[in-house]
Design a protein around this motif. Structure first.
Motif, short mmCIF file in Angstrom:
data_model
loop_
_atom_site.label_atom_id
_atom_site.label_comp_id
_atom_site.label_asym_id
_atom_site.label_seq_id
_atom_site.Cartn_x
_atom_site.Cartn_y
_atom_site.Cartn_z
N ILE A 4 8.51 -1.27 -18.02
CA ILE A 4 7.92 -1.46 -19.35
C ILE A 4 8.88 -2.31 -20.17
O ILE A 4 10.02 -1.90 -20.42
CB ILE A 4 7.68 -0.11 -20.05
N PRO A 5 8.45 -3.50 -20.61
CA PRO A 5 9.35 -4.34 -21.40
C PRO A 5 9.55 -3.77 -22.79
O PRO A 5 8.86 -2.83 -23.21
CB PRO A 5 8.59 -5.68 -21.45
N ALA A 6 10.49 -4.36 -23.51
CA ALA A 6 10.86 -3.82 -24.83
C ALA A 6 9.69 -3.80 -25.81
O ALA A 6 9.57 -2.88 -26.62
CB ALA A 6 12.01 -4.64 -25.41
N ASP A 7 8.81 -4.80 -25.75
CA ASP A 7 7.70 -4.81 -26.71
C ASP A 7 6.57 -3.86 -26.31
O ASP A 7 5.64 -3.64 -27.10
CB ASP A 7 7.16 -6.23 -26.91
N ARG A 8 6.62 -3.34 -25.12
CA ARG A 8 5.66 -2.34 -24.60
C ARG A 8 4.23 -2.83 -24.59
O ARG A 8 3.29 -2.03 -24.47
CB ARG A 8 5.75 -1.03 -25.41
N LYS A 9 4.02 -4.11 -24.65
CA LYS A 9 2.65 -4.64 -24.65
C LYS A 9 2.09 -4.80 -23.23
O LYS A 9 0.94 -5.22 -23.05
CB LYS A 9 2.60 -5.97 -25.39
N SER A 10 2.90 -4.52 -22.26
CA SER A 10 2.43 -4.53 -20.88
C SER A 10 3.27 -3.55 -20.07
O SER A 10 4.29 -3.05 -20.55
CB SER A 10 2.54 -5.94 -20.28
N SER A 11 2.82 -3.29 -18.88
CA SER A 11 3.60 -2.46 -17.96
C SER A 11 3.26 -2.89 -16.54
O SER A 11 2.16 -3.44 -16.29
CB SER A 11 3.32 -0.97 -18.15
N THR A 12 4.18 -2.68 -15.63
CA THR A 12 3.98 -3.06 -14.25
C THR A 12 4.26 -1.89 -13.33
O THR A 12 5.36 -1.32 -13.36
CB THR A 12 4.89 -4.25 -13.85
N LEU A 13 3.25 -1.54 -12.56
CA LEU A 13 3.41 -0.50 -11.54
C LEU A 13 3.87 -1.18 -10.26
O LEU A 13 3.25 -2.14 -9.80
CB LEU A 13 2.07 0.20 -11.29
N SER A 14 4.95 -0.70 -9.69
CA SER A 14 5.50 -1.29 -8.48
C SER A 14 5.43 -0.27 -7.35
O SER A 14 5.96 0.84 -7.47
CB SER A 14 6.93 -1.73 -8.71
N LEU A 15 4.77 -0.67 -6.28
CA LEU A 15 4.66 0.18 -5.09
C LEU A 15 5.48 -0.46 -3.97
O LEU A 15 5.15 -1.55 -3.50
CB LEU A 15 3.20 0.31 -4.65
N PRO A 16 6.57 0.19 -3.57
CA PRO A 16 7.43 -0.42 -2.54
C PRO A 16 6.86 -0.23 -1.14
O PRO A 16 6.36 0.83 -0.80
CB PRO A 16 8.73 0.36 -2.71
N ARG A 17 6.89 -1.28 -0.34
CA ARG A 17 6.55 -1.17 1.08
C ARG A 17 5.23 -0.41 1.29
O ARG A 17 5.20 0.69 1.85
CB ARG A 17 7.68 -0.50 1.87
N VAL A 18 4.15 -1.00 0.83
CA VAL A 18 2.86 -0.31 0.90
C VAL A 18 2.41 -0.14 2.35
O VAL A 18 2.77 -0.89 3.24
CB VAL A 18 1.77 -1.06 0.11
N SER A 19 1.60 0.89 2.54
CA SER A 19 0.97 1.15 3.84
C SER A 19 -0.54 1.15 3.65
O SER A 19 -1.04 1.09 2.52
CB SER A 19 1.44 2.51 4.39
N LEU A 20 -1.25 1.24 4.75
CA LEU A 20 -2.71 1.24 4.69
C LEU A 20 -3.22 2.36 3.80
O LEU A 20 -4.25 2.21 3.12
CB LEU A 20 -3.30 1.37 6.09
N SER A 21 -2.52 3.46 3.77
CA SER A 21 -2.96 4.62 3.00
C SER A 21 -2.79 4.43 1.49
O SER A 21 -3.24 5.28 0.72
CB SER A 21 -2.19 5.87 3.43
N ASP A 22 -2.19 3.35 1.08
CA ASP A 22 -2.08 3.05 -0.35
C ASP A 22 -3.31 2.31 -0.87
O ASP A 22 -3.40 2.02 -2.07
CB ASP A 22 -0.82 2.22 -0.63
#
Lengths: 107, 117
Positions: free
Chosen positions: A64-82
């Motif tokens: 979440i950046p300082a201005d909080r106007k966006s956010s990014t969900l990060s999924l490491p090393r995804v698998s088929l079940s994601d």
């Protein structure tokens, strides 16, 4: 009311890192940002929540950046079940899930 | 422990009939929510119960929809004179704390798939 905007769909391959960005330009001071995951024929389940900077748990990270106007969900090393739909919510007096981002992980 | 349960899991009804959908929240959860999800769509908020406060009914699409929560636990969503456009999955969720704030998390049930023929 704070409204969120996310990509409708994303494709990835197994083992890659996936980043899903959500815009919430009208986020209020007291709002938290929450992400849910929904598999077919199931109800959504909580993934992660944050207010600012970075949050990490065993499933994902949330940036979440300082201005909080966006956010990014990060999924490491995804698998088929994601493969699922991912919803970004800005929690206030209404619960609006929106259409979410449909992530497809390919072999 | 037991999660949120909903019944029935599937319901097929004829247009014009009334239906009742049941939700059993997690024990001790003060907040309860109903959502509707049409095929391939996001969740549409319907109604929110918090303790003994008046429910937030702002999401109910018409006066054919109503819900009650008895004894602060079990909830029933009633749809009167069902229409084909009511066909959807109806999801119930509960949370330990009221909506908003840190550590706020909704736990969802498996849903009831309603088909109006």
């Amino acid at each position: 009311l704070a409204k969120t905007t996310q990509p409708i769909s994303m494709d990835s391959y197994e083992g890659q890192e996936v980043n899903i960005t959500c815009s919430h330009n009208n986020i209020a001071t007291n709002d938290y940002i929450t992400w849910y995951q929904q598999f077919p024929s199931q109800g959504p389940r909580f993934i992660i929540q944050g207010y600012k900077t970075k949050v990490t748990n065993e499933v994902a990270s949330l940036f979440i950046p300082a201005d909080r106007k966006s956010s990014t969900l990060s999924l490491p090393r995804v698998s088929l079940s994601d493969t699922a739909v991912y919803y970004c919510l800005v929690v206030e007096n209404d619960m609006r899930f929106g259409a979410g981002t449909r992530l497809t992980v390919k072999p | 422990g037991a999660g949120v349960s909903q019944s029935p899991s599937n319901k097929v009804t004829e247009k014009g009939k009334d239906v009742e959908l049941r939700c059993d929240p997690i024990s001790g959860h003060t907040a309860l929510y109903w959502y509707r999800q049409s095929l391939g769509q996001g969740l549409e908020f319907l109604i929110y119960f918090q303790g003994n406060s008046a429910p937030d009914k702002s999401g109910l699409p018409s006066d054919r929809f109503s819900a009650e929560r008895t004894g602060g636990s079990v909830s029933t969503l009633t749809i009167q004179r069902t229409q084909q456009e009511d066909s959807a999955v109806y999801l119930c969720a509960s949370s330990l704390t009221p909506r908003g704030g840190p550590s706020y998390e909704q736990y969802f049930g498996p849903g009831t798939r309603l088909t109006v023929t």
